[in-house]
Design a protein around this motif. Sequence first.
Motif, short mmCIF file in Angstrom:
data_model
loop_
_atom_site.label_atom_id
_atom_site.label_comp_id
_atom_site.label_asym_id
_atom_site.label_seq_id
_atom_site.Cartn_x
_atom_site.Cartn_y
_atom_site.Cartn_z
N ALA A 340 47.13 43.61 42.94
CA ALA A 340 46.41 42.49 42.33
C ALA A 340 47.43 41.39 42.12
O ALA A 340 48.65 41.63 42.14
CB ALA A 340 45.76 42.89 41.00
N VAL A 341 46.96 40.17 41.92
CA VAL A 341 47.86 39.04 41.72
C VAL A 341 48.63 39.21 40.42
O VAL A 341 49.85 39.07 40.38
CB VAL A 341 47.09 37.71 41.73
N THR A 359 52.25 44.51 42.30
CA THR A 359 51.69 43.16 42.38
C THR A 359 51.64 42.70 43.83
O THR A 359 52.39 43.19 44.69
CB THR A 359 52.52 42.16 41.57
N LEU A 360 50.78 41.75 44.10
CA LEU A 360 50.68 41.21 45.45
C LEU A 360 52.00 40.59 45.90
O LEU A 360 52.38 40.71 47.07
CB LEU A 360 49.56 40.17 45.50
N ALA A 361 52.70 39.94 44.97
CA ALA A 361 53.98 39.32 45.32
C ALA A 361 54.97 40.36 45.83
O ALA A 361 55.78 40.07 46.72
CB ALA A 361 54.55 38.58 44.10
N LEU A 380 44.82 49.40 51.66
CA LEU A 380 45.30 48.62 50.51
C LEU A 380 44.08 48.03 49.79
O LEU A 380 43.36 47.20 50.35
CB LEU A 380 46.24 47.51 50.96
N VAL A 381 43.86 48.44 48.55
CA VAL A 381 42.76 47.93 47.73
C VAL A 381 43.28 46.75 46.92
O VAL A 381 44.25 46.89 46.16
CB VAL A 381 42.21 49.03 46.80
N VAL A 382 42.63 45.60 47.05
CA VAL A 382 43.04 44.38 46.36
C VAL A 382 42.02 44.06 45.28
O VAL A 382 40.87 43.73 45.57
CB VAL A 382 43.16 43.20 47.35
N ASP A 383 42.43 44.19 44.01
CA ASP A 383 41.54 43.91 42.90
C ASP A 383 41.65 42.45 42.48
O ASP A 383 42.67 41.80 42.73
CB ASP A 383 41.88 44.82 41.71
N GLU A 384 40.59 41.94 41.84
CA GLU A 384 40.52 40.53 41.44
C GLU A 384 40.90 39.63 42.62
O GLU A 384 41.70 38.69 42.50
CB GLU A 384 41.41 40.26 40.23
#
Length: 529
Positions: A340-341, A359-361, A380-384
């Motif tokens: 997530a971001v 984190t995405l970073a 890869l699961v990306v939340d928000e």
Amino acid sequence: SPSSWARYRREAWSLSPALDPFPHHHNVIANTVEDHTGGRRTLDARGLYQHAQASSALATAEMRYQLTRSLGVRWRPGRSGGWEIAGIPDPVLREFSRRRREIDDALRELEDAIGHNPNLHELDRIVLKTRPAKQHVPVDELLDGWRTRATALGFGRDQLAACLDRALELPEADPATLYTALAAPDGICANLSIFNRADVLAALVDLPVPHDDGEPQPLLIPAARLESLAHGFLASRHVIALTPGRYTSREILAVQQRIVARYRHGLHRGAALVPSPAINQALAGQPELTDEQRQLVRAFCTSGHRIQCAIGRAGAGKTTTMAAARYAWQAAGWRVIGTAVKGEAARTLGAATGMPTETLAWYLAHDDPARAPLDARTVLVVDEASTISDRDLDRLGWLAGHTGASLRLIGDPAQHGAVEAGGMFRVLCHHHPTHTPQLTVTHRVRDPHDRAAADALRAGDIAAALDCLDTAGHLHIVDDELDFYRQALTRWWAAHQSGHEHPIVDRRNTVRHQFNRLAHRLLQATGHI
């Protein structure tokens, strides 16, 4: 008339509530019109507010230009954005932000009072004591007081004079150079993917222009020239007109086109597939899942898309659903990780689903596919996901494409937006509804008024959302910033003592920091820590 306007400009004084000088500008517009019968009618001014940003930019440009031309001031980058007059020391600026200092002092006094009286009885007295009374002070007396306070800090007449008559002749910046800087990734599309004329004016007025002595300056041009430059930029090769009055840059459009191309190229590629028995077994272990949650798990595990989006409203059970999907993927031999971001969102995702998260970073820092923590057996699961900027989504798609990883993005574009230029998650959901499962039923928000407010916010009807909260008694009006701290802290403490969770949320780092200090002090005083 011109003479009365000049007199108004000469005689207008703008002061803060603490009677400190507070320079700013006003755009004065008549609030009545004469109709066809000769009668006077009140002007519907709502449309004027659409031009407030543009008017402010033009007034700022003219103010800086006139100050530089008449007084010879130089400029430096401001502490909170924009530009400040160069040569005035920070202690002097702080001295003439007295209301801010009064609030900071009061907050420190609140901390001290909490330490001595943890029942919060002293909060009202401290808040009321710092509320300034209305005063009427003659101008001469104000000026004398300001000079005395500045001189006490070593900023007297000589130091003030040193700030004047020092502006160098600034050759007008080359329009082509300005347009190139404005169209760069850190230019107007740093935080916007679509902009209008007002956005261009606001970006130009604060654009730093290099100078021979190494100190950048703002564009020191009159308002009319700023308008001309904005018009030139919108007609330049860097800009593409989307609809009347709405534009984008070629750079951000290229980013968005790559995202769309990767999404479409990845459809039906046999990615992240799970056999039906494994899905059924995973769902059987989660009997509390609703029908739409089960449908989302099946959609994510059977579509075969390399990139797939899902919409999940706040409180609709996104993380619970992703936990079930993780069981299914792992049963089929896939490695499932999350991101997530925001760090807190990543930690929440990991705690609720059991999947390793970063984190995405952190993932984007691995820009070498050979060393990236992704491979062809990774999901890869990306939340928000609605908070991801378009440039980061482009980079993530590139990394997944080179490693063979599959992406599953879930979020709510009606709830969150990207801090930087973004919006492509919403676009992908909107243009591919058959590939985009949704969670629409909110389980966490139980109060019907709060649920109605959330629905109104998603629809963009802010007034209706506020009405719903007010009807439920969940909207609280505060007198000022200190009253805000007092009320929020008191409500948090009452809930804490009752054993109820009552988080305090604010978008500003300084406010969160202060609330943490006050809450920490309260917990210390009561022996909790």
